[in-house]
Design an enzyme around this catalytic site. Sequence first.
Site: not given
Ligand code: SAH
Length: 370
Positions: A98, A111, A118, A122, A172-173, A204, A226-228, A304, A347
């Site tokens: 997508e 995007c 992937c 995560c 994907g990464e 990213s 993507s720290l989180h 989301n 996202c």
């Molecule tokens: N693999 C890369 C590229 C994907 S980016 C990465 O991890 O950065 C997609 C972004 O959306 C990332 O920051 C990811 O952590 C975030 N994301 C993934 N699932 C999500 C969700 N359910 N709700 C909000 N953000 C999310």
Amino acid sequence: MVTSNPKAKINLLGMTIGQLEAFFLELGEKRFRGSQVMKWMHHYGVSDFNDMTNMSKALRLQLAEVAEIRGPEIVEQHTSEDGTKKWVVKIEGGSSVETVLIPDGNRATLCVSSQAGCALDCSFCSTGKQGFNRNLSAAEIIGQVWIASQSGSNRAGTNDQNISNVVMMGMGEPLLNFDNAVNAMEIMMHDLGYGISKRRVTLSTAGVVPEIDHLGEVSDVSLAISLHAPNDELRNQLVPINRKYPISELIAACQRYLKVLGDRRVITVEYTLIEGVNDQLLHARELAKLLRPLPCKINLIPFNPFPNTPYRRSSRKAVLAFQQVLADAGYTATVRVTRGDDIAAACGQLVGEVQDRTRRSERYITAVRL
Ligand code: SAH
């Protein structure tokens, strides 16, 4: 009747200017044909060699014999109430991925996906739950830009849809599909491609540390991580690759990347806010402390939801309180506005249709049923 095997043709769409020039030199043609074809493909969206009127008929026929210009096939197109557009494109082998275009005034952010599925798994990402199929080719990556840029009504000039920014934040990464992602980004930035500034092309990553250094050697795009989570214990649960490359190593790699860029850009730190998991004030304080040595801006993403996830989005109040702690500590912290969620384009909601080769989606479905 003799039928030619279309698979044997070379697809020019994903080639950088250097690769196109090499292709024409090999054909015994002049180098500048590379620039001409690149312009036809990306400025004018032309895929039929016959329409390339600044080349001789003989050359056009020869090209049609040996080469093709082929983007991924559009299988679905959705438009959200907020104007966000999503394309589902089919790639060879049965999977689909997508792409999302998010308009904002006269600008628009695209995007882009880099892999079908992937491998990183995560815990809060629906793409990860689908498992992994394969890397996209450079043609399949730039093909998403190609499709989106042709969707505008103004067909006169370049960049019709006014794609001002590209984020490699789809499925994907990207750092695990390194060469194809880098080549596709080169085409996005090239004047004969889409002419997007290096500041507005953002890769990213979930934190593939050695590849961040590699990226600094060959490209100069902007970087988001993507720290989180503000500590390894929590991040190990949310972003499993953290067990291999812990936060301290990730931050050090980002510092090295900024040094190589050598300009005033900063790292974008993405932080998805999940209710009761990583959204408490103590997490915000810990994050503020953690990021002190890294020039950065923080992008907070309210989680989301997607089917079968145990997680919930943080309340508006929790998001604003989290943001306030960061602002008080001197950070620029923005809250990402959710766009396109009515068409599952937000996202972490991008799933496509991944022919899972890891059998992960099966395991996941079993796990959530238990
Ligand atoms: N693999 C890369 C590229 C994907 S980016 C990465 O991890 O950065 C997609 C972004 O959306 C990332 O920051 C990811 O952590 C975030 N994301 C993934 N699932 C999500 C969700 N359910 N709700 C909000 N953000 C999310």
